[in-house]
Design an enzyme around this catalytic site. Structure first.
Site, mmCIF file in Angstrom:
data_model
loop_
_atom_site.group_PDB
_atom_site.id
_atom_site.type_symbol
_atom_site.label_atom_id
_atom_site.label_comp_id
_atom_site.label_asym_id
_atom_site.label_seq_id
_atom_site.Cartn_x
_atom_site.Cartn_y
_atom_site.Cartn_z
ATOM 1 N N LYS A 120 0.835 -1.212 0.000
ATOM 2 C CA LYS A 120 0.000 0.000 0.000
ATOM 3 C C LYS A 120 0.872 1.265 0.000
ATOM 4 C CE LYS A 120 -2.175 -1.405 3.768
ATOM 5 N NZ LYS A 120 -1.530 -2.719 3.933
ATOM 6 N N THR B 133 -5.894 -1.361 6.888
ATOM 7 C CA THR B 133 -5.804 -2.817 6.884
ATOM 8 C C THR B 133 -7.192 -3.444 6.742
ATOM 9 O OG1 THR B 133 -5.651 -2.501 9.255
ATOM 10 C CG2 THR B 133 -3.670 -3.228 8.125
ATOM 11 N N ARG C 295 6.566 -8.073 2.028
ATOM 12 C CA ARG C 295 7.449 -7.633 3.119
ATOM 13 C C ARG C 295 8.088 -8.837 3.803
ATOM 14 N NH1 ARG C 295 4.604 -4.223 6.799
ATOM 15 N NH2 ARG C 295 5.179 -2.492 5.463
HETATM 16 P P1 ADP Z 1 2.077 -1.918 3.253
HETATM 17 O O1 ADP Z 1 2.115 -0.413 3.122
HETATM 18 O O2 ADP Z 1 0.908 -2.544 2.547
HETATM 19 O O3 ADP Z 1 2.202 -2.405 4.655
HETATM 20 P P2 ADP Z 1 4.611 -1.728 1.881
HETATM 21 O O4 ADP Z 1 4.233 -0.912 0.684
HETATM 22 O O5 ADP Z 1 5.332 -1.028 2.979
HETATM 23 O O6 ADP Z 1 3.348 -2.494 2.456
HETATM 24 O O7 ADP Z 1 5.489 -2.961 1.332
HETATM 25 C C1 ADP Z 1 6.426 -3.638 2.141
HETATM 26 C C2 ADP Z 1 7.688 -3.949 1.367
HETATM 27 O O8 ADP Z 1 7.378 -4.959 0.419
HETATM 28 C C3 ADP Z 1 8.234 -2.752 0.578
HETATM 29 O O9 ADP Z 1 9.422 -2.297 1.150
HETATM 30 C C4 ADP Z 1 8.528 -3.273 -0.801
HETATM 31 O O10 ADP Z 1 9.906 -3.454 -0.931
HETATM 32 C C5 ADP Z 1 7.907 -4.637 -0.869
HETATM 33 N N1 ADP Z 1 6.808 -4.737 -1.840
HETATM 34 C C6 ADP Z 1 5.491 -4.668 -1.578
HETATM 35 N N2 ADP Z 1 4.756 -4.893 -2.668
HETATM 36 C C7 ADP Z 1 5.631 -5.119 -3.664
HETATM 37 C C8 ADP Z 1 5.476 -5.445 -5.056
HETATM 38 N N3 ADP Z 1 4.272 -5.614 -5.605
HETATM 39 N N4 ADP Z 1 6.585 -5.605 -5.803
HETATM 40 C C9 ADP Z 1 7.812 -5.470 -5.225
HETATM 41 N N5 ADP Z 1 8.025 -5.201 -3.921
HETATM 42 C C10 ADP Z 1 6.949 -5.026 -3.143
#
Ligand code: ADP
Length: 345
Positions: free
Chosen positions: A72, A166, A225
């Site tokens: 996200k 979430t 992640r």
């Molecule tokens: P959220 O905000 O949903 O908790 P994040 O955007 O912080 O998740 O994603 C966590 C980590 O996972 C990021 O640092 C990124 O490196 C990796 N990531 C998430 N989605 C992808 C994707 N579709 N392709 C590559 N890396 C991703």
């Protein structure tokens, strides 16, 4: 950086549940081309960014929903960088009063992206003020008290609000209806996770065997992640215990030592199911009881652990509480008692 910005950033980092925020950021894609999977969402967003660019307008307000670690925050960053504007990040609980919101809003440049993580945790006053900000690009400031109070309307530049939550269920209806596009992120299939792991290994300068990538992907709980985290820990094992190259057997050994099982469940997932099975005959058991038994906040159970267990068919939610399914008994090598509710699943 102002104290408030620093605090907002700090809060954002804390909400990432990351064990290594610096590396997490360095692995984070900032263009659509590097963002793996979620094809439909990605292709819609590409259209919205392009249309906004052609009209020289901000992208429409966008909400991303889904369990932690699915991308996200990353998508918010990509929207800003593809639109060629600045991303300003804050977290719902960190914006405690209207003044803090006004400070965030008034420093935006035209078309910038304001990202609010955990947007369902904004307090009611701040949320109400955000409505006029996103709809009419203005914010009302009340000057003075009682009968002498004056309302000043402060105009804002057009901007994009990107919210992350979430669980959409926790968002108020008026807030949800302010978003022009709502995207629900799903857990990633293994082959997408493998691509993410291979990309990250490349960025870390790590030599990764195909089998190791496959093994890590399969056991990453469908979550990028977690995939990156397991890769970093496995890299440590490869560096210290082997020749620095991450092969299949080193990856398996690392996963075993990290207590991640064949189905990708970690210690907490198994504890959760074990409590339902051992203490409550497989359920049904209420979520509050489980939260107390596991000493974990109810929100964490509902946001972090349950969605994946439900998706894997290891857990069922009924009107009377949580139930461990037949798969859960089999997976943990437990004998299913006869005549219990869980026998139905
Ligand atoms: P959220 O905000 O949903 O908790 P994040 O955007 O912080 O998740 O994603 C966590 C980590 O996972 C990021 O640092 C990124 O490196 C990796 N990531 C998430 N989605 C992808 C994707 N579709 N392709 C590559 N890396 C991703």
């Amino acid at each position: 950086m102002s104290e408030q910005e620093a605090r907002a950033n700090q809060d954002l980092t804390a909400s990432e549940h990351s064990d290594d925020p610096v590396l997490d950021r360095s692995l984070r894609p900032d263009h659509f081309a590097d963002f793996v999977g979620q094809e439909q969402i990605k292709s819609n967003l590409r259209v919205f960014v392009e249309a906004a660019r052609q009209r020289n307008e901000p992208i429409d307000h966008t909400l991303f929903c889904g369990p932690p670690g699915l991308g996200k925050t990353t998508l918010a960053l990509i929207l800003a960088s593809e639109r060629g504007v600045t991303l300003h990040s804050a977290s719902g609980p960190a914006i405690e009063h209207k003044g803090q919101l006004a400070a965030l809003l008034t420093k935006l440049e035209p078309n910038d992206v304001l990202f609010i993580d955990e947007i369902h945790r904004l307090n009611a006053t701040v949320e109400e003020n955000l409505y006029t900000a996103v709809e009419d690009f203005r914010i009302d400031i009340v000057n003075g008290d009682g009968p002498y109070a004056q309302t000043l309307q402060l105009p804002l530049v057009p901007f994009t609000l990107v919210g992350a939550t979430t669980r959409t269920g926790l968002l108020t209806n008026p807030m949800r209806s302010r978003f022009g596009y709502v995207a629900r992120l799903d857990y990633y299939p293994d082959d997408a996770l493998r691509l993410i792991i291979e990309r990250s290994a490349g960025l870390l300068g790590l030599s990764l065997a195909k089998e190791a990538g496959h093994e890590l992907a399969r056991r990453s709980r469908g979550t990028p992640r977690i995939a990156n985290r397991l890769l970093r820990r496995a890299r440590d094992f490869a560096q210290v215990l082997s020749d620095g190259k991450l092969d299949g057997s080193t990856a398996r050994e690392a996963l075993e030592r990290l207590d991640v099982d064949e189905a990708g469940l970690d210690q907490m997932d198994r504890r959760y199911l074990t409590v339902i099975i051992d203490h409550y005959d497989g359920g049904p058991v209420g979520i509050e009881t489980l939260a107390a038994a596991l000493s974990e906040p109810r929100d964490t159970l509902e946001d972090v652990y349950e969605p994946y267990l439900l998706q894997r068919g290891l857990l069922a939610r009924t009107a009377r509480g949580r139930v461990a399914t037949r798969h859960a008994f089999e997976h943990l090598g437990k004998k299913q008692p006869t005549g219990t509710q869980s026998g139905l699943f």
